[in-house]
Structure formats: C-alpha cells, structure tokens
Design an enzyme around this catalytic site. Sequence first.
Site, PDB file in Angstrom:
ATOM      1  N   ASP A   1     -58.674   5.018 -20.293  1.00 19.15           N
ATOM      2  CA  ASP A   1     -58.282   4.801 -21.582  1.00 19.15           C
ATOM      3  C   ASP A   1     -59.301   5.073 -22.796  1.00 19.15           C
ATOM      4  O   ASP A   1     -58.954   5.287 -23.797  1.00 19.15           O
ATOM      5  CB  ASP A   1     -57.520   3.656 -21.955  1.00 19.15           C
ATOM      6  CG  ASP A   1     -55.938   3.509 -21.284  1.00 19.15           C
ATOM      7  OD1 ASP A   1     -55.850   4.593 -20.413  1.00 19.15           O
ATOM      8  OD2 ASP A   1     -55.358   2.487 -21.127  1.00 19.15           O
TER       9      ASP A   1
ATOM     10  N   CYS B   1     -48.199  -0.936 -16.846  1.00 17.31           N
ATOM     11  CA  CYS B   1     -46.742  -0.179 -17.183  1.00 17.31           C
ATOM     12  C   CYS B   1     -45.589  -1.351 -16.875  1.00 17.31           C
ATOM     13  O   CYS B   1     -44.541  -0.841 -17.365  1.00 17.31           O
ATOM     14  CB  CYS B   1     -46.722   0.946 -16.563  1.00 17.31           C
ATOM     15  SG  CYS B   1     -48.202   2.363 -17.258  1.00 17.31           S
TER      16      CYS B   1
END
Length: 542
Positions: free
Chosen positions: A282, A42
């Site tokens: 994910d 991120c």
Amino acid sequence: MDILVIGGVAAGTKTAAKLKRENRDYNVTIITKGKDISYAGCGLPYYVGGVIENKESLIVNTPKNFEKLTGVKVITDTEALKINRELKTVKAINTITNEENEFSYNKLVIATGADPIKPNLEGINLQGVHYVRTPEDAINLREIIENEDIKRAVVVGGGFIGLEIAENLLENNIKTTVVDACENIPPGFDKDVSRYLQDKLIDEGIMVLTNEKVVSIIGDEKVSKIKTDKRAIKADIVIMSVGIRPNSRIAYDCGISLENNKTISVNYKMQTDDEDIFAVGDCASVKNILTNNSAWSPMGSSANKEGRCVARTIAGKESKFKGVLGTSIVKILDISAARTGLTEEEAKVYGYNVESVIVPLDDKAHYYPGSGLLFIKLIADRKSEKILGAQVFGKGSVDKQIDTVATAIHFEGKLNDLQDLDLAYAPPFSTAISPLGHAANVLLNKIYEDVEIVRFEEFINNQDEYKIVDVNKVATLEDALFVDLSKINGKIEGLEYDDKILLVCQRGKRAYLTYNRMKHYGYTDISVLEGGLSLNKEMGEL
C-alpha cells in the site's frame, strides 16, 4: 545476505516468505510496529457484523507460527524511524519499552502500508468514533455493538470498506447512514452505475447522503450526532472511513522519490531509485497497464504479486510486475459490484473515442433455479474496438464476468474477442450466449449503428421531444402507447413515420426486436432505452 523488511502484513510477509524459499541461507528479518502480522484486513467488516464468527480467523499467521513455517525472524512492536542509506542501517524503537535499536541490511524492503485518514474535525477524538483498519479496531467495534445499546450509526465515507461496514451494521439492526463528500459512491464507477447502487442501498434501508461534507462531531464525552454542511444526524457511533494514505514518510525522509500521490516511486521490479531498497504494498506506486501512468493499488492481491516479484529480483531472477487495471469488487447487501480498466469518463480524458453500453442479462439460464439479474457496462474505443473497461453489478457471477474482462484487457483484447471466447456453458453456470458475449454484441451493434440506444439521463433532458412506446409483453407504463411486437406488420396506429420514438421494455431486448421491425416498415427516428426498466426504475414513475 541480510534482508530487512519493514512491515508485516500482506506485502511484507509475502516478500519475506518467498525470499526464504528462494534461498534458505538468506538472513531475512521483519520488523513491524503492530503486535500482529499477516492479518485479513479485507475481512474486518465481516467480523464486525458477525459473518466471521471468531476473531482468531482474522489472523492468518502469528509471528511465532510464521517464524516456524518460513524461517523468517519476526520482531513486533517495533517501529522503524529512520533509514541511513550510506551505512545501510535502519533505526527503530520498541513501542512498548521505548528502547532504540539499529538493524543493518544488504537489501531493504519497505512495506509500511497505509494509514487511515483522520480528518481534522471538531469532536474527532470523542468516545464512539471508530476506525476499521486493524484486527483490534474490528474486535473493539464488535464488542461495543454486542454489549451496548447502539441504535444509530453514521459511516463517514462511501468507499468499499465503508459500504461493507454499513451493510454489516444494518444486519445488526442498527439504523445506518452513509455520508460522503463525493457525488457518486462507491468510487471507481461511472455515474449511471453509482446511481443504481445508491438506490439499492436506500431501498434496503441504508440512508445515503452524497455531496455532503461532515464538518464536526458533536457530543460531551461521547458522540451524540454529527453535523454536515446540510444537516445534523443523530449517532450512537461514528465509523470514519474516508480513505487511507500511503505510509511513505520514512522513504521520503531518506531522499527516496515519491509520486504525486505520495506513494513510493518504483520501477517494474518494485525497486526505488536506490538499487538496494524496494517498496511493495500500500505504500508503493504501480503502473496502470492501459495508460502506463503511475497508479495506486492498495489491495492484498496486488501486494502479494509485488512481494513475489521483489523476492525473485533480489534472488537474481528476472521478474517484473506489469501493473494493474484497478480491478475490484464489493458485496453490497444481496448484490455485488465490480469494475476493471478505465471508467467511461477516464477513457475520454485519455483521448479515446469512447462508446459504452449497459446491458441487463441473466447470469445463468433463466429457467434454472437461482438465476439472477446481472448488469454489464462495457466500455470500448469506437474506432479500434479495443476493450477499455467494464463495470458489472447485480446478482450471480459478477466476479466471473469482471475477471474475464480484466483478462481480455490484459492481453489487449477487442470486442470481437469477447464474442468468440469459448466459455463454459451449462444451465447452472451461464447462458448459451455468455453474458459478456451478449454485451459485446450489443455494443458492436451500437458502434455499427445497427441500433440507436438512449440513456435515461439523455432522455430526461429532452423528454418533451419523445413519444414513449411501451413494448413490454403486457402494458406496463401509464400514459404510454402500448404496442404488441408480434402484431407489427406495417404502420402503427398513433405513430407517424417521422415521430421521435423511445421504445421501452423491461431489459431492452424486446425493444431492440421492435426497433428492428419498425425500421423495416419505415420508421426513421427510433431509439431504445438503455438498460430498460430494470436499470431505470424512474421511467415507470414518469
């Protein structure tokens, strides 16, 4: 017990580390096809822009340090190829030497993450086309920005990563265009909120092109422009950020069930339909707390909670991951935008009797230095007054507001709960009536029909029917009747009691006070413009 973890970023490393804390005797091994583990995905856009100065900061843990810290064995540059569920083995290949190996397990955790979508476009492999998914991607892109004459960039995709990249390119004085095939960006927000955010990007110098599809990338060896279905745009670099897809092939190939979105199907323990195989991160599905439907939450925050759940489950401790609300936040230049729960449109699809409102507010006492304008869109069920979602954007404490709403939804809160919350107050931190309490008050006023609130879009579609009345402190709108709130003591010159009237002020509060007074004096068809001029700058241009 032999426990094998496939994948070494957030979910995989969290699972492995927690397993060793649960039982030091577990033989825990991570295999990962990358050379890095536990990196800050991120944070990559901020390294590209130089906000994060050192590339070493992107690596949370090296394989060597992680082994010393946790006792987990880490094998890098090794890609898992096939799971044999009967023999409980995983065939893998060393990506450098091409040597094949086989790993046995008692319990297997699939944490293979997601891969960036690479569209099948002409020119997609040209020099100058980049992705930002790994530290190597970010390091390479920053070196190019610093060492080459990059003047124009196109970011394909207006999701959070795409917008963060666009922001950081702009900060490096690169003329940046964002192109997205969808009508509204960023995703996860209602149209009225997205419109404001897109206008903000444009005002700050980022060109935004929505409802526009990239059809090819043009250049000889190096990209020179992109072509959409509407135009051609010059570009020295192109960043592809059209999304990611779950890397679930290895699970599918061994017969493990997938959801419709291709994530690996799991229960509340993150356990697949094979009791000895788990999936996290994910690549895995989760549940939406509000709808109980399968959802996808490719977030580091979710990955860590899922990893902890799996480790405790394998250790024989009762553990469930309840699910997600889709809570997310993004920094867009000098403002932030966050969302949680259902959007207004999603809530309608699920059959709720939806009511919502957008309220402009100060994030702290207006007289305190550094106070900022904050917008809260609150969404609830009209009948039950159950909170369904929120979208918060602007300056100041966006994260605090959205986290409070997420907590309220998690515990099945209603609007009156937001009114009654005993939240911290002092001028440097909040307003005496908290922003969320104020937004709840306005929405309840709307539900109880104590005030009629009209959206700008609704007004535009019927503007010939309205008489616009400017109720700002001083006259602000051209060609509108100005009315001073403090001087209303009966019939207003120029307005009949049955006129269809729209009251407009900067934020809506003064219009509400005027509404209340005019109703008292007999005006019957009055509305307040939702969000006032703060939200609807176009109103001042009519």
